[in-house]
Structures are given as structure tokens and as C-alpha cells.
Design a protein around this motif. Structure first.
Motif, PDB file in Angstrom:
ATOM      1  N   UNK A 103      65.114  -9.042  19.145  1.00 15.07           N
ATOM      2  CA  UNK A 103      65.292  -7.597  19.267  1.00 15.07           C
ATOM      3  C   UNK A 103      64.554  -6.899  18.133  1.00 15.07           C
ATOM      4  N   UNK A 104      64.440  -5.616  18.258  1.00 16.92           N
ATOM      5  CA  UNK A 104      63.788  -4.805  17.242  1.00 16.92           C
ATOM      6  C   UNK A 104      64.500  -5.000  15.905  1.00 16.92           C
ATOM      7  N   UNK A 105      63.746  -5.109  14.841  1.00 16.34           N
ATOM      8  CA  UNK A 105      64.325  -5.347  13.505  1.00 16.34           C
ATOM      9  C   UNK A 105      65.319  -4.267  13.097  1.00 16.34           C
ATOM     10  N   UNK A 106      65.158  -3.061  13.606  1.00 15.29           N
ATOM     11  CA  UNK A 106      66.078  -1.973  13.268  1.00 15.29           C
ATOM     12  C   UNK A 106      67.489  -2.242  13.780  1.00 15.29           C
ATOM     13  N   UNK A 107      67.627  -3.149  14.739  1.00  9.55           N
ATOM     14  CA  UNK A 107      68.925  -3.472  15.319  1.00  9.55           C
ATOM     15  C   UNK A 107      69.514  -4.748  14.737  1.00  9.55           C
ATOM     16  N   UNK A 113      73.379   1.701  14.324  1.00  7.23           N
ATOM     17  CA  UNK A 113      72.281   1.841  15.275  1.00  7.23           C
ATOM     18  C   UNK A 113      72.490   2.993  16.250  1.00  7.23           C
ATOM     19  N   UNK A 114      73.572   3.740  16.085  1.00  5.38           N
ATOM     20  CA  UNK A 114      73.877   4.810  17.036  1.00  5.38           C
ATOM     21  C   UNK A 114      72.827   5.922  17.030  1.00  5.38           C
ATOM     22  N   UNK A 115      72.092   6.083  15.931  1.00  3.04           N
ATOM     23  CA  UNK A 115      71.069   7.132  15.859  1.00  3.04           C
ATOM     24  C   UNK A 115      69.717   6.659  16.394  1.00  3.04           C
ATOM     25  N   UNK A 116      69.571   5.378  16.661  1.00  2.00           N
ATOM     26  CA  UNK A 116      68.296   4.824  17.112  1.00  2.00           C
ATOM     27  C   UNK A 116      68.141   4.978  18.617  1.00  2.00           C
ATOM     28  N   UNK A 117      66.898   5.041  19.064  1.00  2.00           N
ATOM     29  CA  UNK A 117      66.638   5.053  20.494  1.00  2.00           C
ATOM     30  C   UNK A 117      67.076   3.731  21.098  1.00  2.00           C
TER      31      UNK A 117
END
Length: 159
Positions: A103-107, A113-117
């Protein structure tokens, strides 16, 4: 209970999980099959994907069942015999899949992660492995996906 911190949810609360949760789920699947079909008392188990999730689960299941494992990398285990992919599929009455779903590193769980697309996991490896299994497997075998997937993924992506 052995707990490990994994993330803070959207409310800033720290969330924990039991490191044995996946194993307990796997063992419950096996227990249910044995209870509902007494003819399956001697089950053979195959673990495809013997990494950080698959190998510990396979080793624990090997305390009760005959377990073989397959991974693209070599692994060392006193209780799980490393075999080829075909041997694993042919051996297992139940075939567990513990495959990477990058998965994307931001996750990664380090921050909310609620602010992420919304972004889904990459199911390429799982799809390819299921395709390969379907070339060998017979209908009497049970294939269980224990990889991380979002709700609805199996219905949407893997049927």
C-alpha cells in the motif's frame, strides 16, 4: 495479552491488536471444518507466503497438523517443510495465502489516515497467485486469504 501499538485512529486514540489474532482466526477455521465434517480429522495444511505473517501462523498450526510452506524466498523452520508451489497446493486440504498487499507509504499506520485520499492496496500478487492455484486445485480444497485486504475486496477483485 501480547499487544502491539499499530496506529492512532482519526480521533487520536491509540489502537492495539493481539499478535495472535490472525492465528486464532486461522485455527477457528480449521476447528469449524473438523467439527462440521468429522471425516476431515487428519487435515493437511499449506501456507503460501511464509514471511512475517505466514511463517509464524504455519509454525503454530504445525503443532497440531501436517503443514508445508511455499515462499519465493527460502525460509528456515523446524516444523514447516519448505516445498514447491505445486507440492503445497497438492498437499493442502486447506491452503492459506499470506501474500504481500503493498500500500501507499502514507498508510503505514504512523499517522491518522482519515485526511488522506482513499487508496486501495495493490492486489496484483494475490490475483496472480489465485490464478496459479486455480490451474492446480480441485474443488475439495479450501483456499483462505489471510492477507490484508479492505472490506469487499474478495467479492470485487477476486471472484
Amino acid at each position: 495479552m501480547n499487544r502491539k501499538k499499530i496506529y492512532h485512529n482519526h480521533l487520536g486514540e491509540t489502537k492495539y491488536y493481539s499478535e495472535n489474532t490472525q492465528l486464532e482466526s486461522n485455527m477457528n477455521i480449521i476447528k469449524h471444518i473438523k467439527e462440521t465434517n468429522p471425516a476431515t480429522q487428519e487435515l493437511n495444511i499449506a501456507m503460501i507466503g511464509c514471511g512475517k505473517l505466514g511463517l509464524p501462523c504455519a509454525e503454530q498450526m504445525a503443532t497440531c497438523y501436517d503443514v508445508v510452506g511455499y515462499d519465493i524466498s527460502n525460509f528456515t523452520s523446524e516444523s514447516v517443510r519448505q516445498v514447491t508451489f505445486t507440492e503445497a497446493v497438492e498437499h493442502g486440504d486447506i491452503i492459506f495465502l499470506a501474500l504481500p498487499t503493498p500500500h501507499d507509504a502514507a498508510y503505514g499506520g504512523e499517522c491518522p489516515s482519515s485526511q488522506l485520499l482513499p487508496r486501495d492496496f495493490d492486489y496484483t500478487i494475490v490475483k496472480e497467485m489465485l490464478h496459479d492455484i486455480n490451474l492446480i486445485v480441485n474443488p475439495s480444497k479450501l483456499v483462505v486469504l489471510i492477507s490484508t485486504v479492505l472490506p469487499g475486496t474478495v467479492r470485487r477483485e477476486l471472484e
